[in-house]
Motif scaffolding. Structure first.
Motif, PDB file in Angstrom:
ATOM      1  N   ASN A   1     124.050   3.355  74.473  1.00  0.00           N
ATOM      2  CA  ASN A   1     125.057   3.755  75.455  1.00  0.00           C
ATOM      3  C   ASN A   1     124.645   4.964  76.281  1.00  0.00           C
ATOM      4  OD1 ASN A   1     126.926   1.743  74.873  1.00  0.00           O
ATOM      5  ND2 ASN A   1     127.714   2.890  73.134  1.00  0.00           N
ATOM      6  N   SER A   2     123.854   5.840  75.720  1.00  0.00           N
ATOM      7  CA  SER A   2     123.534   7.097  76.387  1.00  0.00           C
ATOM      8  C   SER A   2     122.262   7.029  77.242  1.00  0.00           C
ATOM      9  CB  SER A   2     123.380   8.209  75.348  1.00  0.00           C
ATOM     10  OG  SER A   2     122.327   7.887  74.462  1.00  0.00           O
ATOM     11  N   THR A   3     121.751   5.834  77.499  1.00  0.00           N
ATOM     12  CA  THR A   3     120.512   5.723  78.263  1.00  0.00           C
ATOM     13  C   THR A   3     120.747   5.168  79.661  1.00  0.00           C
ATOM     14  OG1 THR A   3     120.053   3.493  77.478  1.00  0.00           O
ATOM     15  CG2 THR A   3     119.117   5.305  76.209  1.00  0.00           C
ATOM     16  N   PHE A   4     119.818   5.453  80.528  1.00  0.00           N
ATOM     17  CA  PHE A   4     119.746   4.832  81.844  1.00  0.00           C
ATOM     18  C   PHE A   4     118.318   4.320  82.000  1.00  0.00           C
ATOM     19  CE2 PHE A   4     123.430   7.426  82.535  1.00  0.00           C
ATOM     20  CZ  PHE A   4     124.211   6.661  83.394  1.00  0.00           C
ATOM     21  N   LEU A   5     118.192   3.094  82.400  1.00  0.00           N
ATOM     22  CA  LEU A   5     116.878   2.519  82.657  1.00  0.00           C
ATOM     23  C   LEU A   5     116.634   2.549  84.159  1.00  0.00           C
ATOM     24  CD1 LEU A   5     117.047  -0.648  80.387  1.00  0.00           C
ATOM     25  CD2 LEU A   5     116.034   1.550  79.859  1.00  0.00           C
ATOM     26  N   ILE A   6     115.493   3.042  84.552  1.00  0.00           N
ATOM     27  CA  ILE A   6     115.126   3.050  85.959  1.00  0.00           C
ATOM     28  C   ILE A   6     114.009   2.021  86.118  1.00  0.00           C
ATOM     29  CG2 ILE A   6     114.242   4.393  87.890  1.00  0.00           C
ATOM     30  CD1 ILE A   6     115.457   6.864  86.500  1.00  0.00           C
ATOM     31  N   PRO A   7     114.336   0.867  86.702  1.00  0.00           N
ATOM     32  CA  PRO A   7     113.325  -0.174  86.841  1.00  0.00           C
ATOM     33  C   PRO A   7     112.278   0.214  87.881  1.00  0.00           C
ATOM     34  CG  PRO A   7     115.389  -0.869  87.829  1.00  0.00           C
ATOM     35  CD  PRO A   7     115.633   0.456  87.194  1.00  0.00           C
ATOM     36  N   VAL A   8     111.016   0.128  87.492  1.00  0.00           N
ATOM     37  CA  VAL A   8     109.902   0.490  88.373  1.00  0.00           C
ATOM     38  C   VAL A   8     108.859  -0.625  88.306  1.00  0.00           C
ATOM     39  CG1 VAL A   8     108.055   2.141  88.822  1.00  0.00           C
ATOM     40  CG2 VAL A   8     110.270   2.954  88.009  1.00  0.00           C
ATOM     41  N   LYS A   9     108.445  -1.061  89.474  1.00  0.00           N
ATOM     42  CA  LYS A   9     107.388  -2.078  89.568  1.00  0.00           C
ATOM     43  C   LYS A   9     106.203  -1.453  90.287  1.00  0.00           C
ATOM     44  CE  LYS A   9     106.377  -6.489  91.775  1.00  0.00           C
ATOM     45  NZ  LYS A   9     106.951  -7.540  92.627  1.00  0.00           N
ATOM     46  N   ILE A  10     105.027  -1.549  89.683  1.00  0.00           N
ATOM     47  CA  ILE A  10     103.798  -1.045  90.290  1.00  0.00           C
ATOM     48  C   ILE A  10     102.956  -2.256  90.677  1.00  0.00           C
ATOM     49  CG2 ILE A  10     101.726   0.347  89.968  1.00  0.00           C
ATOM     50  CD1 ILE A  10     103.302   1.868  87.758  1.00  0.00           C
ATOM     51  N   ASP A  11     102.735  -2.412  91.964  1.00  0.00           N
ATOM     52  CA  ASP A  11     101.994  -3.556  92.489  1.00  0.00           C
ATOM     53  C   ASP A  11     100.673  -3.051  93.058  1.00  0.00           C
ATOM     54  OD1 ASP A  11     101.381  -6.095  93.320  1.00  0.00           O
ATOM     55  OD2 ASP A  11     102.656  -6.030  95.102  1.00  0.00           O
ATOM     56  N   TRP A  12      99.579  -3.310  92.360  1.00  0.00           N
ATOM     57  CA  TRP A  12      98.263  -2.822  92.776  1.00  0.00           C
ATOM     58  C   TRP A  12      97.709  -3.678  93.893  1.00  0.00           C
ATOM     59  CZ3 TRP A  12      96.260   1.710  91.472  1.00  0.00           C
ATOM     60  CH2 TRP A  12      96.823   2.360  90.378  1.00  0.00           C
ATOM     61  N   VAL A  13      97.290  -3.032  94.979  1.00  0.00           N
ATOM     62  CA  VAL A  13      96.659  -3.702  96.104  1.00  0.00           C
ATOM     63  C   VAL A  13      95.156  -3.776  95.860  1.00  0.00           C
ATOM     64  CG1 VAL A  13      96.230  -3.597  98.594  1.00  0.00           C
ATOM     65  CG2 VAL A  13      98.454  -2.887  97.676  1.00  0.00           C
ATOM     66  N   ASN A  14      94.575  -2.676  95.453  1.00  0.00           N
ATOM     67  CA  ASN A  14      93.170  -2.604  95.080  1.00  0.00           C
ATOM     68  C   ASN A  14      93.018  -1.446  94.094  1.00  0.00           C
ATOM     69  OD1 ASN A  14      92.843  -0.158  96.638  1.00  0.00           O
ATOM     70  ND2 ASN A  14      92.631  -1.433  98.467  1.00  0.00           N
ATOM     71  N   ARG A  15      91.809  -1.062  93.834  1.00  0.00           N
ATOM     72  CA  ARG A  15      91.560  -0.029  92.813  1.00  0.00           C
ATOM     73  C   ARG A  15      92.199   1.319  93.149  1.00  0.00           C
ATOM     74  NH1 ARG A  15      85.586   1.625  90.593  1.00  0.00           N
ATOM     75  NH2 ARG A  15      86.297   3.191  89.131  1.00  0.00           N
ATOM     76  N   TRP A  16      92.348   1.626  94.433  1.00  0.00           N
ATOM     77  CA  TRP A  16      92.837   2.946  94.846  1.00  0.00           C
ATOM     78  C   TRP A  16      94.227   2.939  95.459  1.00  0.00           C
ATOM     79  CZ3 TRP A  16      87.987   0.985  96.017  1.00  0.00           C
ATOM     80  CH2 TRP A  16      86.949   1.541  95.294  1.00  0.00           C
ATOM     81  N   THR A  17      94.787   1.781  95.705  1.00  0.00           N
ATOM     82  CA  THR A  17      96.067   1.700  96.406  1.00  0.00           C
ATOM     83  C   THR A  17      97.055   0.841  95.629  1.00  0.00           C
ATOM     84  OG1 THR A  17      94.842   1.786  98.494  1.00  0.00           O
ATOM     85  CG2 THR A  17      97.147   1.129  98.607  1.00  0.00           C
ATOM     86  N   CYS A  18      98.285   1.327  95.567  1.00  0.00           N
ATOM     87  CA  CYS A  18      99.346   0.541  94.944  1.00  0.00           C
ATOM     88  C   CYS A  18     100.651   0.761  95.686  1.00  0.00           C
ATOM     89  CB  CYS A  18      99.503   0.890  93.472  1.00  0.00           C
ATOM     90  SG  CYS A  18     100.195   2.518  93.164  1.00  0.00           S
TER      91      CYS A  18
END
Length: 67
Positions: free
Chosen positions: A24-41
Motif C-alpha cells: 500500500n505504501s509504494t508508488f511504481l514509476i514505469p520507465v522504459k529504456i529503448d536503446w537506439v545504439n550503443r550511445w543513444t537511448c
C-alpha cells in the motif's frame, strides 16, 4: 530499481514487480529504456502507479512496454 534484477532486451517478467505493487505504501514509476545504439537511448516515463493493486507481472510489464 529493476524488479527483475537486471535490465533485459527480452520481455522477461519476474514476480518482483507484483510484490512491490501489492504494498500500500509504494508508488511504481514505469520507465522504459529503448536503446537506439550503443550511445543513444530513448527513456519513456509513465504516470506513477499507486500501490495496493493486485495485477499480474505480465499485466504490469505490458503497460510499460506500451509506453
Amino acid at each position: 530499481m529493476f524488479p527483475s534484477g537486471s535490465r533485459t532486451r527480452e520481455k522477461i517478467v519476474k514476480s518482483g514487480i507484483s510484490v512491490l505493487a501489492k504494498e500500500n505504501s509504494t508508488f511504481l514509476i514505469p520507465v522504459k529504456i529503448d536503446w537506439v545504439n550503443r550511445w543513444t537511448c530513448h527513456v519513456y516515463i509513465g504516470k506513477p502507479i499507486s500501490g495496493g493493486i493486485n495485477r499480474s507481472p505480465e499485466n504490469l510489464m505490458k503497460y510499460i512496454y506500451n509506453l
